[in-house]
Design a protein around this motif. Sequence first.
Motif, PDB file in Angstrom:
ATOM      1  N   VAL A 155       1.259  -1.146  -0.010  1.00  0.00           N
ATOM      2  CA  VAL A 155       0.140  -0.423   0.332  1.00  0.00           C
ATOM      3  C   VAL A 155       0.991   1.176   0.180  1.00  0.00           C
ATOM      4  O   VAL A 155       1.579   1.370   0.865  1.00  0.00           O
ATOM      5  CB  VAL A 155      -0.835  -0.215   1.367  1.00  0.00           C
ATOM      6  CG1 VAL A 155      -2.103  -0.439   0.979  1.00  0.00           C
ATOM      7  CG2 VAL A 155       0.176   0.116   2.636  1.00  0.00           C
ATOM      8  N   PRO A 156       0.217   2.348  -0.716  1.00  0.00           N
ATOM      9  CA  PRO A 156       0.933   3.767  -0.307  1.00  0.00           C
ATOM     10  C   PRO A 156       0.776   4.589   0.929  1.00  0.00           C
ATOM     11  O   PRO A 156       0.643   3.656   1.457  1.00  0.00           O
ATOM     12  CB  PRO A 156       0.348   4.784  -1.444  1.00  0.00           C
ATOM     13  CG  PRO A 156      -1.121   3.830  -2.008  1.00  0.00           C
ATOM     14  CD  PRO A 156      -0.936   2.302  -1.171  1.00  0.00           C
ATOM     15  N   SER A 157       2.312   5.105   0.393  1.00  0.00           N
ATOM     16  CA  SER A 157       2.301   5.481   2.342  1.00  0.00           C
ATOM     17  C   SER A 157       1.331   6.550   2.178  1.00  0.00           C
ATOM     18  O   SER A 157       0.875   7.047   1.540  1.00  0.00           O
ATOM     19  CB  SER A 157       4.109   6.250   2.407  1.00  0.00           C
ATOM     20  OG  SER A 157       3.851   7.168   2.940  1.00  0.00           O
ATOM     21  N   VAL A 158       0.876   6.995   3.812  1.00  0.00           N
ATOM     22  CA  VAL A 158       0.167   7.718   4.292  1.00  0.00           C
ATOM     23  C   VAL A 158       0.472   9.524   3.755  1.00  0.00           C
ATOM     24  O   VAL A 158      -0.799  10.474   3.039  1.00  0.00           O
ATOM     25  CB  VAL A 158      -0.131   7.735   5.410  1.00  0.00           C
ATOM     26  CG1 VAL A 158      -0.398   6.896   5.444  1.00  0.00           C
ATOM     27  CG2 VAL A 158       1.033   8.351   6.545  1.00  0.00           C
ATOM     28  N   PHE A 159       1.663   9.295   3.291  1.00  0.00           N
ATOM     29  CA  PHE A 159       2.722  11.167   2.702  1.00  0.00           C
ATOM     30  C   PHE A 159       2.796  10.817   0.907  1.00  0.00           C
ATOM     31  O   PHE A 159       2.863  12.077   1.050  1.00  0.00           O
ATOM     32  CB  PHE A 159       3.385  11.185   3.813  1.00  0.00           C
ATOM     33  CG  PHE A 159       3.692  11.018   4.505  1.00  0.00           C
ATOM     34  CD1 PHE A 159       3.281  12.617   5.471  1.00  0.00           C
ATOM     35  CD2 PHE A 159       4.122  10.062   6.005  1.00  0.00           C
ATOM     36  CE1 PHE A 159       3.301  12.530   7.234  1.00  0.00           C
ATOM     37  CE2 PHE A 159       4.324  10.061   7.087  1.00  0.00           C
ATOM     38  CZ  PHE A 159       3.448  11.545   7.937  1.00  0.00           C
ATOM     39  N   ASP A 160       2.035   9.570   0.313  1.00  0.00           N
ATOM     40  CA  ASP A 160       2.297   9.951  -1.245  1.00  0.00           C
ATOM     41  C   ASP A 160       0.627  11.163  -1.803  1.00  0.00           C
ATOM     42  O   ASP A 160      -0.173  10.600  -0.993  1.00  0.00           O
ATOM     43  CB  ASP A 160       1.857   8.398  -1.623  1.00  0.00           C
ATOM     44  CG  ASP A 160       2.776   7.849  -2.684  1.00  0.00           C
ATOM     45  OD1 ASP A 160       2.165   9.257  -4.373  1.00  0.00           O
ATOM     46  OD2 ASP A 160       2.835   6.855  -3.273  1.00  0.00           O
ATOM     47  N   GLU A 161       2.082  12.184  -2.357  1.00  0.00           N
ATOM     48  CA  GLU A 161       0.911  12.893  -2.476  1.00  0.00           C
ATOM     49  C   GLU A 161       0.176  12.556  -3.885  1.00  0.00           C
ATOM     50  O   GLU A 161      -0.681  12.939  -4.527  1.00  0.00           O
ATOM     51  CB  GLU A 161       2.448  13.724  -2.902  1.00  0.00           C
ATOM     52  CG  GLU A 161       2.535  14.816  -2.369  1.00  0.00           C
ATOM     53  CD  GLU A 161       3.521  15.783  -2.122  1.00  0.00           C
ATOM     54  OE1 GLU A 161       3.399  15.851  -3.939  1.00  0.00           O
ATOM     55  OE2 GLU A 161       4.546  16.601  -1.446  1.00  0.00           O
ATOM     56  N   ARG A 162       0.540  11.618  -4.873  1.00  0.00           N
ATOM     57  CA  ARG A 162      -0.281  10.246  -5.481  1.00  0.00           C
ATOM     58  C   ARG A 162      -2.489   9.900  -5.340  1.00  0.00           C
ATOM     59  O   ARG A 162      -2.607   9.524  -5.887  1.00  0.00           O
ATOM     60  CB  ARG A 162      -0.223   9.228  -5.868  1.00  0.00           C
ATOM     61  CG  ARG A 162       1.760   9.940  -7.221  1.00  0.00           C
ATOM     62  CD  ARG A 162       2.432   8.569  -7.069  1.00  0.00           C
ATOM     63  NE  ARG A 162       2.595   7.775  -6.568  1.00  0.00           N
ATOM     64  CZ  ARG A 162       2.734   7.025  -6.559  1.00  0.00           C
ATOM     65  NH1 ARG A 162       3.555   5.984  -7.804  1.00  0.00           N
ATOM     66  NH2 ARG A 162       3.692   5.978  -5.602  1.00  0.00           N
ATOM     67  N   VAL A 163      -2.034  10.017  -3.498  1.00  0.00           N
ATOM     68  CA  VAL A 163      -2.677   9.015  -3.543  1.00  0.00           C
ATOM     69  C   VAL A 163      -4.450   9.796  -3.447  1.00  0.00           C
ATOM     70  O   VAL A 163      -5.210   9.374  -3.934  1.00  0.00           O
ATOM     71  CB  VAL A 163      -2.888   8.823  -1.548  1.00  0.00           C
ATOM     72  CG1 VAL A 163      -4.273   7.644  -1.123  1.00  0.00           C
ATOM     73  CG2 VAL A 163      -1.512   7.915  -1.339  1.00  0.00           C
ATOM     74  N   VAL A 164      -4.995  10.955  -3.284  1.00  0.00           N
ATOM     75  CA  VAL A 164      -6.115  11.311  -3.064  1.00  0.00           C
ATOM     76  C   VAL A 164      -5.800  12.035  -3.941  1.00  0.00           C
ATOM     77  O   VAL A 164      -7.141  11.811  -4.883  1.00  0.00           O
ATOM     78  CB  VAL A 164      -5.595  13.273  -2.099  1.00  0.00           C
ATOM     79  CG1 VAL A 164      -6.220  14.319  -1.850  1.00  0.00           C
ATOM     80  CG2 VAL A 164      -4.799  13.017  -0.611  1.00  0.00           C
ATOM     81  N   PRO A 165      -5.229  12.550  -5.335  1.00  0.00           N
ATOM     82  CA  PRO A 165      -5.849  12.522  -6.397  1.00  0.00           C
ATOM     83  C   PRO A 165      -6.370  11.793  -7.509  1.00  0.00           C
ATOM     84  O   PRO A 165      -7.234  11.794  -7.434  1.00  0.00           O
ATOM     85  CB  PRO A 165      -4.158  13.338  -7.354  1.00  0.00           C
ATOM     86  CG  PRO A 165      -3.307  12.923  -6.124  1.00  0.00           C
ATOM     87  CD  PRO A 165      -4.511  13.237  -4.751  1.00  0.00           C
ATOM     88  N   THR A 166      -5.727  10.449  -7.217  1.00  0.00           N
ATOM     89  CA  THR A 166      -5.828   9.088  -6.730  1.00  0.00           C
ATOM     90  C   THR A 166      -7.164   8.553  -7.290  1.00  0.00           C
ATOM     91  O   THR A 166      -8.479   8.422  -7.663  1.00  0.00           O
ATOM     92  CB  THR A 166      -4.778   8.072  -6.539  1.00  0.00           C
ATOM     93  OG1 THR A 166      -3.893   8.166  -8.155  1.00  0.00           O
ATOM     94  CG2 THR A 166      -5.298   6.478  -7.632  1.00  0.00           C
ATOM     95  N   VAL A 167      -7.637   8.765  -5.867  1.00  0.00           N
ATOM     96  CA  VAL A 167      -8.675   7.826  -4.746  1.00  0.00           C
ATOM     97  C   VAL A 167     -10.440   9.068  -5.300  1.00  0.00           C
ATOM     98  O   VAL A 167     -10.934   8.848  -5.816  1.00  0.00           O
ATOM     99  CB  VAL A 167      -8.714   8.193  -3.125  1.00  0.00           C
ATOM    100  CG1 VAL A 167     -10.193   7.904  -3.148  1.00  0.00           C
ATOM    101  CG2 VAL A 167      -7.646   7.098  -3.303  1.00  0.00           C
ATOM    102  N   ALA A 168      -9.265  10.065  -5.757  1.00  0.00           N
ATOM    103  CA  ALA A 168     -10.905  11.692  -6.280  1.00  0.00           C
ATOM    104  C   ALA A 168     -10.630  10.962  -7.221  1.00  0.00           C
ATOM    105  O   ALA A 168     -12.668  11.042  -7.913  1.00  0.00           O
ATOM    106  CB  ALA A 168      -9.962  12.664  -5.388  1.00  0.00           C
ATOM    107  N   LYS A 169      -9.274  10.568  -7.974  1.00  0.00           N
ATOM    108  CA  LYS A 169     -10.524  10.894  -9.573  1.00  0.00           C
ATOM    109  C   LYS A 169     -11.033   8.983  -9.650  1.00  0.00           C
ATOM    110  O   LYS A 169     -12.285   9.305 -10.609  1.00  0.00           O
ATOM    111  CB  LYS A 169      -9.476  10.043 -10.949  1.00  0.00           C
ATOM    112  CG  LYS A 169      -9.359  10.364 -12.196  1.00  0.00           C
ATOM    113  CD  LYS A 169      -8.064   9.849 -12.623  1.00  0.00           C
ATOM    114  CE  LYS A 169      -7.999   9.981 -13.661  1.00  0.00           C
ATOM    115  NZ  LYS A 169      -8.889   8.751 -14.914  1.00  0.00           N
ATOM    116  N   ALA A 170     -10.624   8.176  -9.017  1.00  0.00           N
ATOM    117  CA  ALA A 170     -11.848   6.749  -9.031  1.00  0.00           C
ATOM    118  C   ALA A 170     -13.052   7.215  -8.709  1.00  0.00           C
ATOM    119  O   ALA A 170     -13.996   6.235  -9.448  1.00  0.00           O
ATOM    120  CB  ALA A 170     -11.289   6.114  -8.029  1.00  0.00           C
ATOM    121  N   VAL A 171     -13.464   8.066  -7.747  1.00  0.00           N
ATOM    122  CA  VAL A 171     -14.600   8.636  -7.192  1.00  0.00           C
ATOM    123  C   VAL A 171     -15.252   9.353  -8.527  1.00  0.00           C
ATOM    124  O   VAL A 171     -16.605   8.659  -8.979  1.00  0.00           O
ATOM    125  CB  VAL A 171     -14.802   9.316  -6.213  1.00  0.00           C
ATOM    126  CG1 VAL A 171     -16.408   9.550  -6.283  1.00  0.00           C
ATOM    127  CG2 VAL A 171     -14.237   8.765  -4.959  1.00  0.00           C
TER     128      VAL A 171
END
Length: 387
Positions: free
Chosen positions: A363-379
Amino acid sequence: MTSEEDAILRLHQAHTGMLDIKTDFDIEDRADLQKAYTPGVAVLSRMIAEKPELKDKFTVSGKLVALITDGTAVLGLGNVGPAAGLPVIEGKALLYKDLANINAIPLAVDQVSPKEIIKTIKNISLSFAGIHLEDIAAPRCFEIENALSEELDIPVYHDDQEGSAIVVLAGLINAAKVVGKKLTDLRVVINGVGASGLATARLLYAAGIKHLTLVDVHGVITSEDYRANDYQRLFAAKLGTPQRMENQNIHDAIKGQDAFIGLSTGNVINRHDVKQMNEQPIIFALANPHQEIAPEKAKEAGAAVIATGSSQYPNQVNNILAFPGLFKGLLASGLKKVDMDLQKAVAQALASVVAEPTAENIVPSVFDERVVPTVAKAVVDYASQSK
């Protein structure tokens, strides 16, 4: 009190918490005052009176999330009460703003009946674009979320349920790749079937994992186990768990399993249990502050992939990976429901952030800056495909 605890207290006391309300408009003269307040706002009030849905376009209600707790099930602490639950949801409000620029306000409600909580949240819901439930014990949390999801026209999300389930599924998708097993072939035992455990079981089942065994404090849950609640029994019936397994404890149930998902309490399994699992066992020991088995012991016993809920070890399965990006996508897309298909889509997107998973990177790090945009785009993508 330790020096670290003292520093934490001084930090929070210095600011009277971690949040402030900031303005988006500076009032510098009478003209500004008239536009921002009276008499200018009368224009908005008249419009919204005719078309109430316009409130989301012209007031903060269109971008404000309610973070609500009754403090009945705070992680690692248990039932500490509504007031003691506030630091947790205040921290999550901080994370919403810092990671996803989402405005969220923490609200504590008394530990009244589920029906009263449902009525309270419905009565204040016009002020918000979404409801985030937090640290509400099972089974009351199931009744509360189900009712609100059906009766409100805004998204309702319980982080202990959907958030936990999404991140566990994302980790399991990549863990299966690491050990060379097909996700849907995995035999999985879940220890701890409260809000997180049952929601995780439901999502894994929806993702195609049918070989699931649920274990709670009394042992394996079956459809006729009077000690289990209705929600647990109904899902056990769906799984077809044999009645003969009812008295089996976790040490019995873990035999021949591919994966152990612990959402319970510390030190409930040992090295011998891990050795009784199938080859290349996967251990998600997610209890805090003490894991169901210490990662070092699990590794010594042959665990191929180990995840915890702690930042001290690789593979931290943390809900931070889900909720900021999820609500960013919900608000951007106008999607009203956090259904099972959306949860699967988000889990798959989250797993995809780790392009080449390894035993220590599923799983990515909680500090990985890609996480929020990736999850938001999936939604957002899911919402567009659902129209």
